[in-house]
Motif scaffolding. Structure first.
Motif, mmCIF file in Angstrom:
data_model
loop_
_atom_site.group_PDB
_atom_site.id
_atom_site.type_symbol
_atom_site.label_atom_id
_atom_site.label_comp_id
_atom_site.label_asym_id
_atom_site.label_seq_id
_atom_site.Cartn_x
_atom_site.Cartn_y
_atom_site.Cartn_z
ATOM 1 N N SER A 172 0.830 -1.469 -0.118
ATOM 2 C CA SER A 172 -0.032 -0.033 0.138
ATOM 3 C C SER A 172 0.709 1.136 -0.073
ATOM 4 O O SER A 172 0.653 2.152 -0.488
ATOM 5 C CB SER A 172 -0.874 0.013 1.121
ATOM 6 N N ASP A 189 0.908 4.108 -2.859
ATOM 7 C CA ASP A 189 0.674 5.612 -2.764
ATOM 8 C C ASP A 189 1.767 6.481 -3.275
ATOM 9 O O ASP A 189 1.810 7.294 -3.693
ATOM 10 C CB ASP A 189 0.348 5.512 -1.263
ATOM 11 N N PRO A 218 -7.704 -0.999 -1.456
ATOM 12 C CA PRO A 218 -7.606 0.445 -1.092
ATOM 13 C C PRO A 218 -8.257 0.589 0.201
ATOM 14 O O PRO A 218 -9.193 -0.265 0.644
ATOM 15 C CB PRO A 218 -8.124 1.168 -2.236
ATOM 16 N N PRO A 219 -8.142 1.436 1.020
ATOM 17 C CA PRO A 219 -7.152 2.841 0.662
ATOM 18 C C PRO A 219 -5.780 2.818 0.832
ATOM 19 O O PRO A 219 -5.319 1.761 1.426
ATOM 20 C CB PRO A 219 -7.752 3.783 1.474
ATOM 21 N N THR A 243 -2.603 9.101 1.083
ATOM 22 C CA THR A 243 -3.018 10.298 0.739
ATOM 23 C C THR A 243 -2.867 10.642 -0.649
ATOM 24 O O THR A 243 -3.565 11.426 -1.331
ATOM 25 C CB THR A 243 -2.141 11.481 1.646
ATOM 26 N N SER A 274 -2.954 8.827 -3.128
ATOM 27 C CA SER A 274 -3.923 7.925 -3.706
ATOM 28 C C SER A 274 -5.548 8.720 -3.809
ATOM 29 O O SER A 274 -6.048 8.932 -4.608
ATOM 30 C CB SER A 274 -4.152 6.460 -3.552
ATOM 31 N N PHE A 275 -5.657 9.144 -2.540
ATOM 32 C CA PHE A 275 -6.893 9.940 -2.416
ATOM 33 C C PHE A 275 -6.914 11.282 -3.185
ATOM 34 O O PHE A 275 -7.813 11.522 -3.731
ATOM 35 C CB PHE A 275 -6.857 10.386 -0.632
ATOM 36 N N MET A 314 -7.931 10.473 -6.667
ATOM 37 C CA MET A 314 -9.093 10.187 -6.918
ATOM 38 C C MET A 314 -9.865 11.207 -6.929
ATOM 39 O O MET A 314 -10.877 11.437 -7.472
ATOM 40 C CB MET A 314 -9.392 9.188 -5.690
#
Length: 235
Positions: free
Chosen positions: A74, A78, A124-125, A128, A130-131, A134
Motif C-alpha cells: 500500500s 501510494d 484500497p485505501p 493520501t 491515492s486519495f 481520486m
C-alpha cells in the motif's frame, strides 16, 4: 581507574557495536527501497526481509513503520501514485482531463508493470496520494452532473481500460512498446480461412491505417462518448 574506563569506552575495546543505516528509517524511505526491488525483480519477490537487506537494516526495525507486506505494498502504491501525479487541470475541459489521467496512468503502468499486480492484490485505501488522485478524477467529471457512484464507475471503467491495454501491450511485445493490437491481430488472421465467418473475414480484410492512428486514444474516446451521453456536458 575512571580514566582507564573512559579510554576503553572511547576506543571501542570490549564494546559491541551494531552497524547503523546511513539514515533513519522512515515509511517513505522503506517504500522507496521496496519500489527499487519491485522495479528490478517484480512485486512477487518484495518482502519485509528483502527490503531490510536493501536498507542494511534489521527486519524488526522496519516493523516500527510497516505493519506487514500488505501495508508495505500500500505504501509503495501510494508513493508511486504521487510520482505520477496528474497535471494542473487549468484550461482543460472534463474530456481533456480524463485523457490526461489515462495517459499518466498508462505511462506509470508501462514503466512499472508490477503496479498492475500491486493495485489488484491489495485493497484500497492506499494513502493520501491515492486519495488526491481520486479527488482529481472526481473533480474532472463534475461538469457531467453525474451522481457520485456513477462518476466512480466511470473512473473505474477508464482505469480498467488503461490496465487492460497495458497488459495487452506487455503481452504482445514483452517490452512495453505500444504496437497497435488491432493491427497485430489483423495481420495474424490474414492467411486464415474465414470462409465460414463472412463478417469476421470482412473485418480482417478491412484496411487499418499503419500510421496516424492512436488505438489507445480511439478506444478511450469510445468510452468517453458513452459517458458524455449519460451526463449533461456539451459535446
Amino acid at each position: 581507574m575512571l580514566r582507564q574506563a573512559r579510554v576503553t569506552s572511547e576506543s571501542g575495546a570490549g564494546v559491541s557495536r551494531r552497524p547503523r543505516t546511513a539514515a533513519p528509517l522512515t515509511r517513505e524511505g522503506i517504500a522507496a527501497a521496496a519500489i527499487m526491488v519491485a522495479d528490478e525483480r517484480g512485486i512477487e519477490v518484495v518482502s519485509i526481509r528483502r527490503v531490510a537487506e536493501r536498507l542494511g537494516s534489521g527486519t524488526m526495525s522496519l516493523y516500527r513503520h510497516i505493519a506487514d507486506k500488505d501495508d508495505l505494498i500500500s505504501a509503495m502504491v501510494d508513493q508511486m501514485t504521487g510520482r505520477y501525479a496528474y497535471p494542473d487541470p487549468e484550461g482543460m475541459d472534463w474530456r481533456q482531463r480524463v485523457h490526461a489521467l489515462a495517459r499518466t496512468d498508462w505511462r506509470m503502468f508501462l514503466e512499472h508493470p508490477w503496479m498492475l499486480d500491486a493495485t489488484s492484490s491489495v485493497a484500497p485505501p492506499f494513502g493520501t496520494e491515492s486519495f488526491a488522485a481520486m479527488e482529481w478524477a472526481l473533480e474532472a467529471l463534475e461538469p457531467l452532473g453525474l451522481e457520485p457512484h456513477a462518476a466512480a464507475r466511470v473512473i473505474m471503467t477508464v482505469n480498467n481500460y488503461v490496465q487492460g491495454s497495458v497488459r495487452v501491450v506487455l503481452g504482445e511485445r514483452g517490452d512495453g512498446q505500444a504496437d497497435d493490437p488491432g493491427l497485430n491481430w489483423q495481420r495474424r488472421l490474414l492467411d486464415v480461412d474465414l470462409e465460414r465467418f463472412p463478417r469476421l473475414r470482412r473485418l480482417v480484410r478491412h484496411p487499418i491505417p499503419e500510421r496516424g492512428r492512436d488505438w489507445f486514444v480511439d478506444g478511450l474516446d469510445v468510452i468517453l462518448d458513452g459517458v458524455q451521453n449519460r451526463g449533461r456536458a456539451p459535446a
